[in-house]
Design a protein around this motif. Structure first.
Motif, PDB file in Angstrom:
ATOM      1  N   GLN A  66     -10.018 -20.950   2.451  1.00 16.64           N
ATOM      2  CA  GLN A  66      -8.844 -21.752   2.114  1.00 16.64           C
ATOM      3  C   GLN A  66      -8.809 -23.068   2.881  1.00 16.64           C
ATOM      4  N   GLY A  91     -11.666 -21.954  -1.961  1.00 18.19           N
ATOM      5  CA  GLY A  91     -10.265 -22.123  -2.338  1.00 18.19           C
ATOM      6  C   GLY A  91      -9.728 -23.510  -2.062  1.00 18.19           C
ATOM      7  N   PRO A 117      -5.776 -17.873  -6.959  1.00 12.81           N
ATOM      8  CA  PRO A 117      -5.278 -18.462  -5.712  1.00 12.81           C
ATOM      9  C   PRO A 117      -3.906 -17.926  -5.364  1.00 12.81           C
TER      10      PRO A 117
END
Length: 119
Positions: A66, A91, A117
């Motif tokens: 992320q 991500g 997500p």
């Protein structure tokens, strides 16, 4: 060993090794919700350092990178530790870029879109 348990172990080991030489690094692990972060909250002289160095999540059996504010290629580190490259999602990239990257390494759009997500 269950694949998700193995991925949790790999992620935690990787982040712990990353933070080994930084006594100020804060490791934040939430194995129930599968969020794993390395944070900094410190002062160096008159300069405040605050922020997330890395965030990895496990979503639907895949490891989502992320955030990465380091020079480390996290995906390559995870692959070397035994994570299947098709189980790594970037991500921090837009969905359209993720599809292009997945196509370059031979992952079908269906496999890439299976993971969602966090909203």
């Amino acid at each position: 060993m269950d694949r998700i348990k193995e991925y949790r172990r790999i992620v935690c080991d990787f982040l712990q090794e990353f933070a080994t030489n930084d006594v100020q690094a804060q490791l934040i692990f939430d194995p129930v919700r599968d969020h794993y972060l390395v944070m900094h909250n410190e002062w160096r002289n008159e300069y405040r350092i605050y922020g997330c160095a890395m965030q990895l999540d496990i979503i639907e059996g895949k490891i989502w990178i992320q955030h990465n504010s380091t020079e480390i290629f996290i995906d390559q580190e995870l692959i070397q530790r035994g994570v299947d490259r098709k189980d790594i999602i970037l991500g921090f990239r837009s969905p359209s870029v993720r599809k292009l990257l997945a196509a370059n390494i031979g992952i079908s759009n269906q496999e890439q879109n299976h993971a969602r997500p966090i909203s």
